[in-house]
Design an enzyme around this catalytic site. Sequence first.
Site, PDB file in Angstrom:
ATOM      1  N   ARG A 115    -123.850   1.999 -68.054  1.00 23.16           N
ATOM      2  CA  ARG A 115    -122.597   1.281 -67.796  1.00 23.16           C
ATOM      3  C   ARG A 115    -122.099   1.617 -66.386  1.00 23.16           C
ATOM      4  O   ARG A 115    -122.296   2.738 -65.893  1.00 23.16           O
ATOM      5  CB  ARG A 115    -121.557   1.732 -68.826  1.00 23.16           C
ATOM      6  CG  ARG A 115    -120.203   1.030 -68.768  1.00 23.16           C
ATOM      7  CD  ARG A 115    -120.288  -0.398 -69.207  1.00 23.16           C
ATOM      8  NE  ARG A 115    -118.975  -0.966 -69.525  1.00 23.16           N
ATOM      9  CZ  ARG A 115    -118.759  -2.262 -69.686  1.00 23.16           C
ATOM     10  NH1 ARG A 115    -119.751  -3.132 -69.562  1.00 23.16           N
ATOM     11  NH2 ARG A 115    -117.573  -2.710 -69.999  1.00 23.16           N
ATOM     12  N   THR A 141    -123.104 -12.061 -70.000  1.00 24.21           N
ATOM     13  CA  THR A 141    -123.975 -10.961 -70.392  1.00 24.21           C
ATOM     14  C   THR A 141    -125.307 -11.515 -70.918  1.00 24.21           C
ATOM     15  O   THR A 141    -125.489 -12.718 -71.009  1.00 24.21           O
ATOM     16  CB  THR A 141    -123.255 -10.085 -71.457  1.00 24.21           C
ATOM     17  OG1 THR A 141    -121.970  -9.741 -70.948  1.00 24.21           O
ATOM     18  CG2 THR A 141    -124.005  -8.859 -71.867  1.00 24.21           C
ATOM     19  N   THR A 160    -125.280  -6.676 -68.229  1.00 28.69           N
ATOM     20  CA  THR A 160    -124.227  -7.597 -67.798  1.00 28.69           C
ATOM     21  C   THR A 160    -123.748  -7.336 -66.377  1.00 28.69           C
ATOM     22  O   THR A 160    -123.840  -6.210 -65.893  1.00 28.69           O
ATOM     23  CB  THR A 160    -123.005  -7.497 -68.742  1.00 28.69           C
ATOM     24  OG1 THR A 160    -122.078  -8.525 -68.445  1.00 28.69           O
ATOM     25  CG2 THR A 160    -122.306  -6.155 -68.644  1.00 28.69           C
ATOM     26  N   ASN A 180    -120.686  -8.678 -66.144  1.00 28.08           N
ATOM     27  CA  ASN A 180    -119.397  -9.080 -66.723  1.00 28.08           C
ATOM     28  C   ASN A 180    -119.256 -10.601 -66.651  1.00 28.08           C
ATOM     29  O   ASN A 180    -120.166 -11.294 -67.032  1.00 28.08           O
ATOM     30  CB  ASN A 180    -118.220  -8.332 -66.100  1.00 28.08           C
ATOM     31  CG  ASN A 180    -116.988  -8.414 -67.004  1.00 28.08           C
ATOM     32  OD1 ASN A 180    -117.106  -8.674 -68.195  1.00 28.08           O
ATOM     33  ND2 ASN A 180    -115.808  -8.235 -66.451  1.00 28.08           N
ATOM     34  N   SER A 218    -116.634  -1.365 -73.358  1.00 29.58           N
ATOM     35  CA  SER A 218    -117.501  -2.533 -73.488  1.00 29.58           C
ATOM     36  C   SER A 218    -117.561  -2.976 -74.944  1.00 29.58           C
ATOM     37  O   SER A 218    -117.224  -2.216 -75.853  1.00 29.58           O
ATOM     38  CB  SER A 218    -118.901  -2.158 -73.005  1.00 29.58           C
ATOM     39  OG  SER A 218    -119.820  -3.181 -73.302  1.00 29.58           O
ATOM     40  N   GLY A 263    -121.556 -12.402 -74.767  1.00 32.05           N
ATOM     41  CA  GLY A 263    -120.336 -13.176 -75.065  1.00 32.05           C
ATOM     42  C   GLY A 263    -119.110 -12.325 -75.262  1.00 32.05           C
ATOM     43  O   GLY A 263    -118.329 -12.572 -76.185  1.00 32.05           O
ATOM     44  N   GLY A 264    -118.904 -11.300 -74.384  1.00 27.53           N
ATOM     45  CA  GLY A 264    -117.687 -10.493 -74.452  1.00 27.53           C
ATOM     46  C   GLY A 264    -117.474  -9.953 -75.862  1.00 27.53           C
ATOM     47  O   GLY A 264    -118.426  -9.524 -76.528  1.00 27.53           O
TER      48      GLY A 264
END
Length: 566
Positions: A103, A378, A396, A398, A449, A470-471
Site C-alpha cells: 500500500r 482498481t 490500484t 485509486n 483500503s 470498485g472502491g
Amino acid sequence: MKTIFAMWIGLVIVGFTNSVLADDSANNYAQVSSDGRAAVATVNPYATQIAIDVIARGGNAIDAAIAAAFTLGVVDGHNSGIGGGCFVLVRLADGRIFAIDGREMAPAAASRDMFVVDGKADPELSRTGALAIGIPGSVAAFDKLQKLGGKLTFREVIFPAADLAEKGFVISPALAERISATADNLKKFPASAAIYLDKDNNPRSAFSSLQQKDLAATYRAIAKQGPDYFYRGDFAKKTGRWMAANGGLVTHKDFANYQVKMRKPIVSEFAGYTLYGFPPPSSGGVHVAQILNILEQFDLDNLAPAERYHLIAEAMKFAFADRAHWLGDSDFTKVPLSIADKRYAQTIAKKISLDKTTPNITAGNPDIGIQHVMNKHTTHIAAADMDGNWVAITSTVNTSFGSKVVIPGTGVVLNNQMDDFSAQVGAANAFGLVGSDANAIAPRKRPLSSMSPTLVFKNGEPVMALGAAGGPTIISQVVQTLLYSLNDSMPVEKAMAQARIHQQWNPNLLFVEAAMPADIQQALQKKGHELKIWPSMGASQAIQLRDGKLIPVAEPRVILQNQRKN
Ligand code: GLY
C-alpha cells in the site's frame, strides 16, 4: 464495429502467436495454460495473455501474476500500475501463506489537515495533482512476491510488458471511456496529456493504438537495476524534483524509506471453508469476514430472495459503520480485529430485523473481551497453478488515472491514494466513505483500503482465489461471490453473474444493479431501503478448483462493456 472489436482481440492474438487462444472473447480474459496446469484471470486480454505466455516459458502462477500486473500498468493504466499500490495474498506450493502489503505511504511531510482549506476539506487537493500522491508500493511488493516464490527472474516477468509498451496496444472501449471522462484533468499535466490525448488534445479513441516509450524505458530500467531504480535511483530523483517544483510533499528520501510490510492474514470460517483475507491497512479482510459471520447467524437457505438481499444489506450497513469508526493503518491506530470474530457478529445479528431496516446505526463496540481483540477502479488478478501456488493481487492507483500526474520522462501514472485517508472527520472521500481519527493523515501512514484479495481453503487445500475492483463495493462483491459459491454451491462464474447490491452505511442508500428483478426491488423498498439503481457494479476476478481443474473467471460485466461498443 464488430469487425473492429474482432481486430482488437485479433491484435491480441497476432501479438502472442506462441499461445493457444480460445475462440471466444470471454476466454481471452480468463485462460488456462495449454497443459492445463495453470490459470489466470484479469480484466484485460493482453495482461492475461502475457501471463499465460510467461507460464509457457517455465514460469509459475506467481511469475504469471506479476507479469499480468506490469502489463495492466500498460494497457489499463487508469486502474493500476507501478505508480500505485497493492495487496498480495499468496499461498506458495510449500503451503506457506503470506500477506504482502504494498500500500502507498504518506510522505514524511504529510500532516493531518493538509487538505483542509478555510476549515473544510478540499477534495480537489486530495484527488488531483501533486498533494494527492502517496509513495507507491507495487514495485517493492511485486519484487518481494517474486523472491518468495517465482521461478523466473524479475527481469523475465517485466520484459514482456515493456515490449508491449514499446510496440503499442489497441485501446479498449473501457479505457477509452475513462480517458474521455478524465480528459479535462489529464490536460493539466503535459506528460499525462501526451500519452492519453492525441495531437489535437482530444481523448484517444477506442481501437486506436497507443505506444508508451517512456513507460517501456522505466520498466526496462527496473528490470535491469531492480527496485532500486524506482526507490533510490533516477525514478525517485525525477519524481522528487518534479514534486519540489509543483507544490508536492514527496521527496526522493520518501521513496528510499518506502517499506513493504508482511502482515498477518485475517482467517475466518464460512460454510465449511477457511478464508484468508487481507488485514489493515485494508478493511477488506475484516469486513468480508464480519459480513459473512453475520449472515451465517440466519437460516440463509430458507430466506425469500428479498429477505436475503435485505439481510445482506443490513449486514453491510453494520460493517461499514464499524469501518468508518474503527479502521485505519494498524501501525498507527489500534484496530479491533474482534470485528471479524463470530461472537461479535452474534451481537449484531440480534439487532437485525428481517422485516425492516434498522435506522440510525452507529459503530458497535467490538471489545467483547476476546484476547486477540483488538462505476470501478482498481484491478484484481487471480492466478493459480497445479503445483499449489495461488495468488490474489488487488492493485490500484485509486480513482481513474490516480492523481492524473505522469512525471515527465517516466510514463508512470501516479496514484491519488491520499484521498483514501479521512481528510477531516465527516468529510467523504471519492467513494463517499467517511472515517475517524483512526484513518487521519500522518507522516508515513498508509490510507485505509477496501481491497480484499481472498484465498479460500477446504480441508487445508486451496480451492479459490478471488478479489475485485470498485472502491468499497470490493467488499460487497467479494462477500456476495463467497456467499453464492460457498454457501449456495454455485459455480463461481454463476456466483459472479448474480445481481449485486452494495450498502456502505453512509450514504444510507442501497445500491442495486439494474438486473435485480422489479418485485425484489419493491420488496426491499417496503422494508425501508432507499434504492439507488446502478447499471452494473464492480469487476471481480476469480479462479476456482473444480473437479480437479482450474477454472479462471473474469468479470462478465467488463467483458460485456467492451463488447457493447462493437
Ligand atoms: N483506493 C481504493 C481502495 O483501496 O479501497
